[in-house]
Design an enzyme around this catalytic site. Sequence first.
Site: not given
Ligand code: NAD
Length: 472
Positions: A71, A107
Amino acid sequence: MLNEQYSFFHNVERSFDKAAEFTKWDKGLLEQIKACNSVYRMRFPVKMDDGRIEVIEAYRVQHSQHKSPCKGGIRFSEAVDQDEVMALASLMTYKCAIVNVPFGGAKGGIKINPRNYSTYELEKITRRYTSELVKKNFIGPGIDVPAPDYGTGEREMAWIVDTYASLKPGEIDAAGCVTGKPVSQGGVRGRKEATGLGVFYGVREVCNMAGRMKKLGLTPGVKGKKVVVQGLGNVGYHSAKFFREHGSIVIAIAEYEGAIYNANGLNEEEVFQHRKATGSILNFPGATNIEKSTDALELECDILIPAALENVINGSNADRIKAKIIGEAANGPLTPEADVILNKKSTLIVPDMYLNAGGVTVSYFEWLKNLSHVRYGRLEKRFTENMNSHILTQMESLTGKTVSDAERKFIMHGAEEVDLVHSGLEETMITATQEIIAIWDKNPEIPDMRTAAYVCAINKVATSYNELGIFP
Ligand code: NAD
């Protein structure tokens, strides 16, 4: 391609090796746990709205099949490459192990900037990617179950389940081929906010440990703590929301176009609406602009939540980070160099590999719901309410007192799906935090919480391999 100069995957391996020294497992077994079992690199053509054909580069990596299915999310980003997807897949193995979710790690990634494509083009790319996965048997409720990640959300998951189901007619458990779906398509209530809520529960548990807080010169609890959040996407938005709702003050929010600061606190929903309306986080009423977004990371605060992308805190800025606690909401926001610098400063780094496991934990609940074909709470909600009402009426007649209507409503309430999901998540995050801290407390030689988390993960995965009898 693997980048020899800088490799996220090698960084994960380095952290693993550091932790493995605190375990007694056979070297070969440790090598097997570290290795990525399968890497599927694909290229496929997609016709764009203007008639042009674009060749899309995409990946799915299955790091470990010690439990099935494996997953992990699917990321849409221009930075996607094999190294990144391998690193993220391996983190998924360790993450699932720590939070006792019985999955292997995987992933996926598509190398695109979703902002450069129309909705119709994104749908075509997502559907084609899914059919490529089906062709190679890289997706299925018992094989490999993707989920949202950076740049993807419910909409993409709905396209995936629809494509999968149409290619597998009659497969009764097809909805379990992907999680993070809209509720109308088999999703579970509480999935959208799960990662941010899990980040909050994990950091709150650490903040409730009086001894740990004393070492940092902080009082216990999250109330009144100053928080800086980087990234106002799914994870950042919900992390900010739950910290604010529990009395923390979100003093700054950073996006890629800049950051904003208000010592009295920011409301993430108002900031989100402002950004939606104006196209930028900057010029939010009552807040000060910070033109260089990364400067926000260096603000004086108690808790820093990087929730955007990897490597944002590195050798070049780590010594200027003033936060006492860093909650790694994003995957890999700190490089190993940053780790060394911040650990020397005694900053408490709550590591990504379990802190952002809320998403996969609730994904597990969603997958179970899909396999059982019944909504959580459907069978017992009414029964609980009738029973609570009965007990309350009996108590009122025995005591001669009556409770208020509001109290009656609260006491009677039978758990709905979202209540059960949040409760399961809270339990998972608290238990995982306590398990990791117990490993750390037991062995003072373990230098930091990340290493303790890896030790926890290695022990669980190694035990599982051992029980399979592959390594007698
Ligand atoms: P998302 O696309 O919803 O949000 C990411 C945000 O970060 C966007 O608003 C983007 O504009 C902003 N961003 C990009 N570059 C940036 C920078 N240099 N400075 C400031 N802001 C910036 O993504 P997400 O789902 O929130 O994921 C964010 C992180 O969390 C990733 O590393 C992802 O792997 C991790 N993550 C997400 C989940 C999930 O359930 N969505 C689960 C585990 C881990």
